[in-house]
Scaffold this active site. Structure first.
Site, short mmCIF file in Angstrom:
data_model
loop_
_atom_site.label_atom_id
_atom_site.label_comp_id
_atom_site.label_asym_id
_atom_site.label_seq_id
_atom_site.Cartn_x
_atom_site.Cartn_y
_atom_site.Cartn_z
CG HIS A 97 -1.60 -0.60 1.32
ND1 HIS A 97 -1.51 -1.86 2.57
CD2 HIS A 97 -2.85 -0.92 0.46
CE1 HIS A 97 -3.40 -2.57 1.96
NE2 HIS A 97 -3.51 -2.63 1.23
CE LYS A 131 -11.63 -8.11 1.66
NZ LYS A 131 -10.21 -7.10 1.26
NE ARG A 148 -2.77 -7.78 -4.59
CZ ARG A 148 -3.48 -8.30 -3.79
NH1 ARG A 148 -3.04 -8.72 -2.35
NH2 ARG A 148 -5.02 -8.83 -3.18
CB SER A 173 -4.60 -6.23 4.68
OG SER A 173 -4.05 -5.20 4.00
N1 COA Z 1 0.26 -4.34 -1.97
C1 COA Z 1 -0.05 -4.67 -0.91
N2 COA Z 1 -1.66 -5.33 -0.97
C2 COA Z 1 -2.45 -5.09 -1.85
C3 COA Z 1 -2.31 -3.96 -2.22
C4 COA Z 1 -1.02 -3.64 -2.72
N3 COA Z 1 -0.19 -2.51 -3.28
N4 COA Z 1 -3.04 -3.75 -3.34
C5 COA Z 1 -4.82 -4.13 -2.26
N5 COA Z 1 -4.16 -5.39 -1.76
C6 COA Z 1 -5.02 -6.31 -0.49
C7 COA Z 1 -5.55 -5.37 0.75
O1 COA Z 1 -5.02 -5.60 1.26
C8 COA Z 1 -6.67 -6.61 0.45
O2 COA Z 1 -5.97 -7.75 1.31
P1 COA Z 1 -6.88 -8.93 2.30
O3 COA Z 1 -8.02 -9.27 0.65
O4 COA Z 1 -6.12 -9.57 2.13
O5 COA Z 1 -8.01 -8.05 3.01
C9 COA Z 1 -7.12 -7.09 -0.99
O6 COA Z 1 -6.41 -6.61 -2.11
C10 COA Z 1 -8.12 -6.35 -1.60
O7 COA Z 1 -8.07 -4.88 -1.65
P2 COA Z 1 -9.02 -3.92 -2.51
O8 COA Z 1 -8.66 -4.10 -3.64
O9 COA Z 1 -8.04 -2.64 -2.38
O10 COA Z 1 -10.18 -4.20 -1.95
P3 COA Z 1 -10.63 -3.93 -0.11
O11 COA Z 1 -11.16 -4.60 0.67
O12 COA Z 1 -9.39 -3.18 0.92
O13 COA Z 1 -11.23 -1.92 -0.78
C11 COA Z 1 -13.45 -0.73 -0.73
C12 COA Z 1 -12.33 -2.61 -1.34
C13 COA Z 1 -13.22 -0.63 0.56
C14 COA Z 1 -11.85 -0.16 -1.84
C15 COA Z 1 -14.78 -1.04 -1.67
O14 COA Z 1 -15.07 -1.92 -1.04
C16 COA Z 1 -15.09 0.06 -1.30
O15 COA Z 1 -14.82 1.05 -2.19
N6 COA Z 1 -15.74 0.16 -0.79
C17 COA Z 1 -16.77 1.48 -0.20
C18 COA Z 1 -17.95 1.33 -0.88
C19 COA Z 1 -18.48 1.34 -2.31
O16 COA Z 1 -18.71 2.89 -2.17
N7 COA Z 1 -18.88 0.11 -2.56
C20 COA Z 1 -19.16 -0.31 -4.23
C21 COA Z 1 -17.70 -0.58 -4.99
S1 COA Z 1 -18.30 -0.29 -6.50
#
Ligand code: COA
Length: 172
Positions: free
Chosen positions: A20, A44, A94, A132
């Site tokens: 991140h 989650k 990724r 994460s």
């Molecule tokens: N390095 C390391 N890990 C990374 C990464 C990076 N560069 N990019 C992503 N990841 C990991 C994250 O840690 C996460 O790991 P986990 O599943 O083990 O927790 C996984 O990849 C997924 O990350 P991401 O795609 O960012 O999803 P998220 O669950 O962290 O976040 C939201 C998703 C919160 C951004 C999305 O649900 C959202 O926008 N919610 C707000 C409400 C909304 O508008 N919803 C409609 C969306 S269309």
């Protein structure tokens, strides 16, 4: 006059990792202002509270003046962007496996807010495997977090899981 470019990097950051931080650093070089948004992924269950995740992110970005850590709930990302005028979403990619889900989110966000453009930033090769959940898994077993999370917050993550572990013993 040059247009100020603002972007938002949303995620659950539960907890933030070196992957991140790499995306944050690289995005901050491109945009005038980068909002890192700690959000809830409703599918989650989060280990760190939103306040804890905001605090961890603030501490690892103190040297990045263009970065601001925010959090909001009960509003869609697309609607928050409408309200604030932010037009760019940054997402880290990724592996190919991330793509389908990210593509779906990008299209949905643009459907909800036609001004919202998603930019995918490829991760650094060292962080390709990182997530994460991997960090949580290693921490839960008392493993070594070197190279997985920023040094500044390593002890906080270890302490969080140690406390949980103590709690578990108490209930048995
Ligand atoms: N390095 C390391 N890990 C990374 C990464 C990076 N560069 N990019 C992503 N990841 C990991 C994250 O840690 C996460 O790991 P986990 O599943 O083990 O927790 C996984 O990849 C997924 O990350 P991401 O795609 O960012 O999803 P998220 O669950 O962290 O976040 C939201 C998703 C919160 C951004 C999305 O649900 C959202 O926008 N919610 C707000 C409400 C909304 O508008 N919803 C409609 C969306 S269309």
């Amino acid at each position: 006059m040059r247009l100020m470019r603002h972007a938002i990097y949303p995620g659950s950051f539960d907890p933030p990792t070196n992957g991140h931080l790499d995306i944050i650093r690289r995005s901050a070089r491109i945009f005038d202002k980068l909002y890192v948004a700690v959000l809830e992924n409703r599918s989650k269950k989060h280990n760190f509270s939103a306040e804890e995740r905001v605090d961890l992110l603030r501490r690892i970005t103190t040297d990045l003046p263009k970065v601001e850590i925010i959090t909001f709930s009960d509003v869609l990302l697309a609607d928050y962007m409408k309200q604030t005028g932010i037009e760019v979403i940054i997402k880290g990619l990724r592996a190919v496996s991330d793509f389908e889900y990210e593509f779906q989110m990008a299209l949905t966000n643009r459907k909800l807010n036609p001004d919202a453009e998603t930019i995918f930033m490829p991760t650094n090769i060292e962080n390709l495997y990182l997530s994460s959940s991997i960090v949580r898994e290693v921490a839960a077993y008392g493993g070594n977090l070197d190279g997985l999370v920023p040094e500044h917050i390593k002890q906080d993550i270890i302490a969080k899981f140690r406390r949980k572990d103590d709690g578990n013993h108490e209930t048995h």
